[in-house]
Enzyme design. Structure first.
Site, PDB file in Angstrom:
ATOM      1  N   ASP A 140       0.804  -1.220   0.000  1.00  0.00           N
ATOM      2  CA  ASP A 140       0.000   0.000   0.000  1.00  0.00           C
ATOM      3  C   ASP A 140       0.843   1.278   0.000  1.00  0.00           C
ATOM      4  OD1 ASP A 140      -2.585  -0.811  -0.283  1.00  0.00           O
ATOM      5  OD2 ASP A 140      -2.984  -1.009   1.865  1.00  0.00           O
ATOM      6  N   LYS A 175      -0.328   4.640  -1.292  1.00  0.00           N
ATOM      7  CA  LYS A 175      -1.286   5.505  -0.576  1.00  0.00           C
ATOM      8  C   LYS A 175      -0.657   6.826  -0.167  1.00  0.00           C
ATOM      9  CE  LYS A 175      -4.575   2.177   1.224  1.00  0.00           C
ATOM     10  NZ  LYS A 175      -5.035   1.437   2.410  1.00  0.00           N
ATOM     11  N   HIS A 211      -3.783   3.946  -5.941  1.00  0.00           N
ATOM     12  CA  HIS A 211      -2.653   3.631  -5.049  1.00  0.00           C
ATOM     13  C   HIS A 211      -1.898   2.382  -5.518  1.00  0.00           C
ATOM     14  CE1 HIS A 211      -5.307   0.690  -2.945  1.00  0.00           C
ATOM     15  NE2 HIS A 211      -4.184   0.132  -2.536  1.00  0.00           N
ATOM     16  N   HIS A 271      -5.644  -5.770  -5.484  1.00  0.00           N
ATOM     17  CA  HIS A 271      -7.090  -5.501  -5.394  1.00  0.00           C
ATOM     18  C   HIS A 271      -7.867  -6.077  -6.588  1.00  0.00           C
ATOM     19  CE1 HIS A 271      -7.231  -3.097  -1.765  1.00  0.00           C
ATOM     20  NE2 HIS A 271      -6.146  -2.431  -2.178  1.00  0.00           N
TER      21      HIS A 271
HETATM   22 FE   LIG Z   1      -4.379  -1.633  -1.116  1.00  0.00          FE
END
Ligand SMILES: [Fe+2]
Length: 363
Positions: free
Chosen positions: A207, A210, A235, A260
């Site tokens: 991540d 982000k 992201h 994702h």
């Molecule tokens: Fe994620």
């Protein structure tokens, strides 16, 4: 009016950087005074910082307190043999990346084999030729500098990823748990060590993109608008862009980009379907969902292990997740330590380097 001559006033960045860097430190370990003096004389032509030790125990004491970039050690020593000394260095996390050049006056291929097997990186037979010694030492120090810079860059990236994660107080220790769950699943699937390492790194870095998402979207309470969702989804792509320049992170990129995606093709960013989704990304996703379900978030309490697995099996039935992977995870997750990545042997050094970086940053 004074006209500055560009050739005079252009900063010479390369020489400035070279001056700023410390001269490499070489440690010579040899029982015989004359041998140490000879090596010193051979290496005098470059600006090395040279330390020496008559006995291995004295050398180990130096290594405890000094940052050494290269060790030159003799095969035969009174206190302990050169290969035994090598094994100590290569078995210690603090010294294992220091290159070792072993020298000997004892002829015979078996000595060279013993030296290399004990972890020595290069082997030279006496009488030493000054030009050969200098060339080898230069090449070994060049490699060491490369390893140092890679380690540094990677540590910074990991610290950055941790900083992103720690901004959200609800996800503390999330990365550590992700790494532990993913590796447990990777081990159960019999994945190679390299893939397990990628999963470990992916647990921290997935991540990192982000960092480019505005706080108003990242920490918004309530539903995101369609437009905000579009931004949030970026992201995955931003994270891949951040890590792409580091070649050592190449195996982690598919995890960052595809964590994702959904089994039925309704995920993002590429709408991949089924086995088109890289296996490492599928593994991390299963671990990520389990962790989100079993920890408290602003919008939900922490669910029990059984409840979380029930939800995941339901999601697999709906076609969102890899059904076989979810079933396997249901089995292995019962035995995974709940908040630690310590089950994997490489975890401790990585944790240590993160700790070091945190200390540096907080100074
Ligand atoms: Fe994620």
């Amino acid at each position: 009016m004074i006209v500055l001559r560009p050739e005079i006033h252009r900063p010479r960045w390369e020489s400035v950087l070279e001056d700023a860097e410390q001269a490499p430190t070489i440690l010579i370990v040899d029982n015989i005074d004359l041998n140490r003096r000879l090596l010193r004389a051979m290496l005098k032509t470059s600006s090395y910082r040279i330390l020496d030790a008559k006995r291995p125990s004295a050398a180990l004491a130096i290594l405890e307190r000094e940052k050494v970039d290269l060790v030159v050690v003799d095969l035969v020593m009174a206190e302990m043999s050169g290969p035994d000394f090598c094994r100590i260095l290569k078995g210690d996390r603090k010294t294992q990346l220091i290159p070792i050049l072993m020298t000997t006056s004892v002829q015979g291929a078996e000595n060279e084999v013993a030296g290399i097997e004990s972890g020595a990186d290069e082997f030279l037979i006496k009488p030493l030729q000054p030009t050969v010694v200098r060339t080898r030492v230069r090449a070994m120090l060049r490699n060491k500098a490369l390893i140092d810079s890679l380690e540094e860059a990677e540590t910074i990236l990991f610290a950055l990823a941790q900083a992103v994660e720690h901004r959200d107080k609800y996800t503390g220790m999330h990365c550590d748990r992700l790494a532990a769950y993913s590796i447990a699943l990777g081990e159960a699937l019999g994945l190679a060590r390299q893939d397990q390492l990628a999963l470990y790194r992916g647990g921290y870095l997935h991540d990192i993109g982000k960092i480019s998402i505005p706080d108003v979207i990242l920490f918004k309470r309530g539903l995101l608008t369609d437009e905000e969702w579009q931004t949030m989804r970026l992201h995955t792509i931003r994270g891949e862009e951040i890590c792409r320049p580091m070649k050592t992170l190449a195996p982690v990129l598919p995890i960052i980009r595809s964590h994702h995606e959904r089994w039925d093709g309704t995920g993002y960013p590429d709408g991949l379907r089924g086995e088109e989704i890289p296996i490492l990304a599928r593994i991390l996703q299963v671990a990520d969902i389990y962790d989100a379900l079993t920890t408290a978030r602003p919008y939900k309490p922490a669910f029990s292990h059984e409840h979380a697995i029930e939800i995941m099996l339901e999601e697999a039935r709906r076609g969102w997740r890899d059904p076989e992977l979810v079933l396997l995870f249901a089995e292995v997750s019962q035995t995974v330590p709940q908040a630690s990545g310590a089950s994997w042997p490489g975890a401790a050094p990585m944790q240590q380097s993160l700790e070091n970086m945190r200390r540096q940053v907080s100074k």
